[in-house]
Design a protein around this motif. Structure first.
Motif, PDB file in Angstrom:
ATOM      1  N   TYR A  65       0.820  -1.202   0.000  1.00 19.15           N
ATOM      2  CA  TYR A  65       0.000   0.000   0.000  1.00 19.15           C
ATOM      3  C   TYR A  65       0.861   1.263   0.000  1.00 19.15           C
ATOM      4  O   TYR A  65       0.483   2.285  -0.589  1.00 19.15           O
ATOM      5  CB  TYR A  65      -0.923   0.025   1.225  1.00 19.15           C
ATOM      6  CG  TYR A  65      -1.977  -1.057   1.242  1.00 19.15           C
ATOM      7  CD1 TYR A  65      -2.619  -1.437   0.072  1.00 19.15           C
ATOM      8  CD2 TYR A  65      -2.336  -1.696   2.426  1.00 19.15           C
ATOM      9  CE1 TYR A  65      -3.585  -2.424   0.085  1.00 19.15           C
ATOM     10  CE2 TYR A  65      -3.309  -2.678   2.444  1.00 19.15           C
ATOM     11  CZ  TYR A  65      -3.929  -3.043   1.273  1.00 19.15           C
ATOM     12  OH  TYR A  65      -4.883  -4.019   1.281  1.00 19.15           O
ATOM     13  N   HIS A 118      -8.753  -4.050   7.411  1.00 25.27           N
ATOM     14  CA  HIS A 118      -8.695  -4.387   5.994  1.00 25.27           C
ATOM     15  C   HIS A 118     -10.083  -4.831   5.544  1.00 25.27           C
ATOM     16  O   HIS A 118     -10.714  -5.670   6.195  1.00 25.27           O
ATOM     17  CB  HIS A 118      -7.683  -5.506   5.715  1.00 25.27           C
ATOM     18  CG  HIS A 118      -6.280  -5.164   6.117  1.00 25.27           C
ATOM     19  ND1 HIS A 118      -5.756  -5.510   7.343  1.00 25.27           N
ATOM     20  CD2 HIS A 118      -5.309  -4.476   5.465  1.00 25.27           C
ATOM     21  CE1 HIS A 118      -4.522  -5.077   7.426  1.00 25.27           C
ATOM     22  NE2 HIS A 118      -4.218  -4.439   6.310  1.00 25.27           N
ATOM     23  N   SER A 143      -9.455  -6.140  -4.283  1.00 25.37           N
ATOM     24  CA  SER A 143      -9.793  -4.742  -3.985  1.00 25.37           C
ATOM     25  C   SER A 143      -9.661  -4.409  -2.498  1.00 25.37           C
ATOM     26  O   SER A 143     -10.225  -3.411  -2.047  1.00 25.37           O
ATOM     27  CB  SER A 143     -11.223  -4.438  -4.442  1.00 25.37           C
ATOM     28  OG  SER A 143     -12.154  -5.152  -3.657  1.00 25.37           O
ATOM     29  N   ILE A 145      -8.591  -2.843   0.802  1.00 26.84           N
ATOM     30  CA  ILE A 145      -7.981  -1.539   1.086  1.00 26.84           C
ATOM     31  C   ILE A 145      -7.718  -1.426   2.585  1.00 26.84           C
ATOM     32  O   ILE A 145      -8.373  -2.093   3.393  1.00 26.84           O
ATOM     33  CB  ILE A 145      -8.884  -0.374   0.635  1.00 26.84           C
ATOM     34  CG1 ILE A 145     -10.249  -0.452   1.332  1.00 26.84           C
ATOM     35  CG2 ILE A 145      -9.026  -0.342  -0.876  1.00 26.84           C
ATOM     36  CD1 ILE A 145     -11.130   0.745   1.102  1.00 26.84           C
ATOM     37  N   VAL A 147      -7.947   0.418   6.216  1.00 21.59           N
ATOM     38  CA  VAL A 147      -8.945   1.264   6.878  1.00 21.59           C
ATOM     39  C   VAL A 147      -8.246   2.024   7.999  1.00 21.59           C
ATOM     40  O   VAL A 147      -7.650   1.419   8.891  1.00 21.59           O
ATOM     41  CB  VAL A 147     -10.100   0.422   7.447  1.00 21.59           C
ATOM     42  CG1 VAL A 147     -11.132   1.329   8.106  1.00 21.59           C
ATOM     43  CG2 VAL A 147     -10.735  -0.417   6.356  1.00 21.59           C
ATOM     44  N   ALA A 224     -16.726   3.334  -0.412  1.00 20.65           N
ATOM     45  CA  ALA A 224     -16.000   4.545  -0.818  1.00 20.65           C
ATOM     46  C   ALA A 224     -15.724   5.444   0.381  1.00 20.65           C
ATOM     47  O   ALA A 224     -14.652   6.052   0.496  1.00 20.65           O
ATOM     48  CB  ALA A 224     -16.801   5.300  -1.885  1.00 20.65           C
ATOM     49  N   GLY A 227     -12.889   4.013   2.320  1.00 24.14           N
ATOM     50  CA  GLY A 227     -11.639   4.246   1.604  1.00 24.14           C
ATOM     51  C   GLY A 227     -11.147   5.676   1.726  1.00 24.14           C
ATOM     52  O   GLY A 227      -9.937   5.940   1.637  1.00 24.14           O
ATOM     53  N   ASN A 228     -12.071   6.614   1.954  1.00 23.59           N
ATOM     54  CA  ASN A 228     -11.689   8.027   2.083  1.00 23.59           C
ATOM     55  C   ASN A 228     -11.052   8.363   3.427  1.00 23.59           C
ATOM     56  O   ASN A 228     -10.597   9.494   3.625  1.00 23.59           O
ATOM     57  CB  ASN A 228     -12.916   8.931   1.872  1.00 23.59           C
ATOM     58  CG  ASN A 228     -13.342   8.976   0.421  1.00 23.59           C
ATOM     59  OD1 ASN A 228     -12.534   8.724  -0.477  1.00 23.59           O
ATOM     60  ND2 ASN A 228     -14.606   9.266   0.181  1.00 23.59           N
ATOM     61  N   TYR A 230      -8.266   7.394   4.531  1.00 27.00           N
ATOM     62  CA  TYR A 230      -6.845   7.672   4.303  1.00 27.00           C
ATOM     63  C   TYR A 230      -6.641   8.808   3.308  1.00 27.00           C
ATOM     64  O   TYR A 230      -5.515   9.205   3.053  1.00 27.00           O
ATOM     65  CB  TYR A 230      -6.128   6.421   3.806  1.00 27.00           C
ATOM     66  CG  TYR A 230      -5.466   5.636   4.907  1.00 27.00           C
ATOM     67  CD1 TYR A 230      -4.360   6.139   5.583  1.00 27.00           C
ATOM     68  CD2 TYR A 230      -5.948   4.395   5.291  1.00 27.00           C
ATOM     69  CE1 TYR A 230      -3.752   5.427   6.602  1.00 27.00           C
ATOM     70  CE2 TYR A 230      -5.350   3.669   6.309  1.00 27.00           C
ATOM     71  CZ  TYR A 230      -4.247   4.189   6.960  1.00 27.00           C
ATOM     72  OH  TYR A 230      -3.645   3.487   7.975  1.00 27.00           O
ATOM     73  N   SER A 231      -7.713   9.326   2.721  1.00 25.49           N
ATOM     74  CA  SER A 231      -7.600  10.434   1.762  1.00 25.49           C
ATOM     75  C   SER A 231      -7.553  11.791   2.452  1.00 25.49           C
ATOM     76  O   SER A 231      -7.127  12.776   1.854  1.00 25.49           O
ATOM     77  CB  SER A 231      -8.775  10.403   0.773  1.00 25.49           C
ATOM     78  OG  SER A 231      -8.813   9.177   0.083  1.00 25.49           O
TER      79      SER A 231
END
Length: 264
Positions: A65, A118, A143, A145, A147, A224, A227-228, A230-231
């Motif tokens: 990652y 995860h 897929s 990701i 968390v 989504a 997933g955000n 970490y954004s």
């Protein structure tokens, strides 16, 4: 004469109706089970990342990652995360109009996670339900990701909730995750609740807008939003990043060696 009549009967309708063209020793179920087990035991990687993982050059999935390396083989996820659990969220029939009539297939939504940071989501359409579920599990593994989890209030014990308010959208369905105090639990509908449980979030408030009865879009919007996490750049991530070499660059000599060909 009796033996000849018996042989003719076995070659005729009686034998065909009883055997259906396959011997009893070559059962379909047993053959598939053995094949899957052998395939799992003898994994031959076909990508550079798979070769590095099998040779233990990469120690954890977080290293993948960190450099945003695409995972193309689900065995890599099985290697690093052996405790993944899968949950079939929905199986729905979909139809396509053709000249011969309607062609019906089955669409499966599968969520996968280890309840420890995860989570993955897979969607697959196939003629058979079992094939759709199997394909959706593989896509969910590809897929997976990370968390990011955080705290509400004092920073004590393990992270238990989302680090900040995050939103995800798919179609008209919008999901908003809000941090909650420890002990609150997951205040959510059944669909996002299962996804948050597999992600390892124990306390969270949620808000949902739009057509949440469309389960496919609802679960994608929640995925989504997770997933955000970490954004969003929070102050604790402002520290200077010390860049290191990518595994592909670090192990160039190893990857340059010819790979042993798999014998049929």
């Amino acid at each position: 004469m009796a033996d000849a009549a018996t042989a003719d009967t076995q070659r005729g309708r009686g034998g065909f109706g009883r055997g259906r063209g396959r011997g009893g020793d070559r059962g379909r179920g047993r053959g598939r089970g053995r094949g899957g087990k052998d395939e799992k035991e003898t994994w031959t990687p076909v990508t550079k990342l798979g070769r590095l993982v099998k040779d233990r050059k990469i120690q954890s999935i977080e290293q993948i990652y960190l450099f945003s390396l695409p995972i193309k083989e689900y065995q890599i996820v099985d290697y690093f995360l052996p405790s993944l659990k899968d949950e079939v969220m929905k199986i729905m029939p979909v139809q396509k109009q053709t000249r011969a009539g309607q062609r019906t297939r089955f669409k499966a939504f599968v969520v996968i996670g280890d309840s420890n940071g995860h989570v993955g989501l897979g969607v697959k359409c196939s003629k058979e339900v079992a094939t759709a579920i199997r394909g959706a599990i593989i896509l969910a593994k590809l897929s997976v990701i990370p968390v990011r989890r955080g705290y509400w209030g004092s920073i004590l014990n393990e992270p238990h909730t989302v680090p900040c308010k995050v939103t995800g959208k798919c179609g008209s369905a919008v999901t908003r995750l809000v941090p909650a105090p420890r002990g609150t639990g997951i205040v959510a509908a059944p669909v996002p609740k299962k996804l948050l449980q597999l992600a390892g979030v124990t306390d969270c408030y949620t808000q949902a807008f739009g057509s949440t009865r469309t389960l496919g879009n609802f679960v994608k919007a929640t995925f989504a939003a997770i997933g955000n996490t970490y954004s969003y750049l929070t102050p604790d991530l402002w520290a200077e990043t010390k860049f290191t070499m990518s595994p592909y660059q670090q192990y160039t000599d190893f990857l340059a060696k010819p790979q042993e060909k798999r014998r049929a």
